[in-house]
Motif scaffolding. Sequence first.
Motif, short mmCIF file in Angstrom:
data_model
loop_
_atom_site.label_atom_id
_atom_site.label_comp_id
_atom_site.label_asym_id
_atom_site.label_seq_id
_atom_site.Cartn_x
_atom_site.Cartn_y
_atom_site.Cartn_z
N GLN B 6 29.26 22.57 37.71
CA GLN B 6 30.49 22.50 36.95
C GLN B 6 31.43 23.62 37.38
O GLN B 6 31.01 24.77 37.55
N LYS B 9 33.61 27.93 35.45
CA LYS B 9 32.65 28.35 34.43
C LYS B 9 33.35 28.88 33.18
O LYS B 9 32.81 28.77 32.07
N LEU B 21 38.34 19.86 34.25
CA LEU B 21 37.00 20.36 34.55
C LEU B 21 36.36 19.39 35.54
O LEU B 21 36.41 18.18 35.36
N CYS B 23 32.93 18.09 37.56
CA CYS B 23 31.48 18.01 37.58
C CYS B 23 31.07 17.30 38.86
O CYS B 23 31.61 16.22 39.18
N TRP B 34 30.03 13.77 29.76
CA TRP B 34 30.63 15.02 29.32
C TRP B 34 30.33 15.20 27.83
O TRP B 34 30.64 14.32 27.01
N CYS B 91 28.40 19.02 31.46
CA CYS B 91 28.29 17.78 32.20
C CYS B 91 26.81 17.48 32.43
O CYS B 91 25.99 18.42 32.55
N GLY B 106 24.52 20.51 33.79
CA GLY B 106 25.11 21.66 34.45
C GLY B 106 25.00 22.89 33.57
O GLY B 106 24.51 22.82 32.45
N SER B 109 30.77 24.99 30.97
CA SER B 109 32.11 25.57 31.19
C SER B 109 32.65 26.00 29.85
O SER B 109 32.81 25.18 28.96
#
Lengths: 112, 114
Positions: B6, B9, B21, B23, B34, B91, B106, B109
């Motif tokens: 991702q 961050k 964002l 992924c 998401w 993600c 992931g 974020s």
Amino acid sequence: AQSVAQPEDQVNVAEGNPLTVKCTYSVSGNPYLFWYVQYPNRGLQFLLKYITGDNLVKGSYGFEAEFNKSQTSFHLKKPSALVSDSALYFCAVRHNTDKLIFGTGTRLQVFP
Amino acid sequence: NAGVTQTPKFRVLKTGQSMTLLCAQDMNHEYMYWYRQDPGMGLRLIHYSVGEGTTAKGEVPDGYNVSRLKKQNFLLGLESAAPSQTSVYFCASSSQGTGANVLTFGAGSRLTVL
């Protein structure tokens, strides 16, 4: 609608003692149930799942979960807790083949 | 093998700004998701995709848009950010069949909207 409930925000246990993290579910049809763990500042990691078969499911890191249809529960257990087991634990239920619905999470603290 | 990556961050936005964002997964997974994570509310599904070129709404889709133009990428967009969108976004991806619902996540974020 499919849902899971985690009644405890936090569970505290001493290292070496058995631990239980509770989860109850509400589904129509056969439940597909999951446990995930989240360590600090990390994404979730898969621990184990129940689809069908034996009610006791074994997973990663020595964890297991017991499916109980009559009580609509899927509690996560471990015979002997480690300090390194301290993390956030999520129960989840499959909503359909495409997606999971997660519970609110239970923080497990294992004290030395 | 990177798994699910991702970017970014961390991000701080002002109300009304837009951002995306990203992924990316390298496991050839069909499904991508998401989620947002908020204290006391667990993970809530925003949008998901069951294959390249497809998207679908989750539990909390309002204020977000997504695109899956390539199988390995799943973008989450905020057109006009609001403070209520301050959250940690995750993600995840999974394969089909017996691998479905076994999600690889992931690292997250963290988004702050001022």
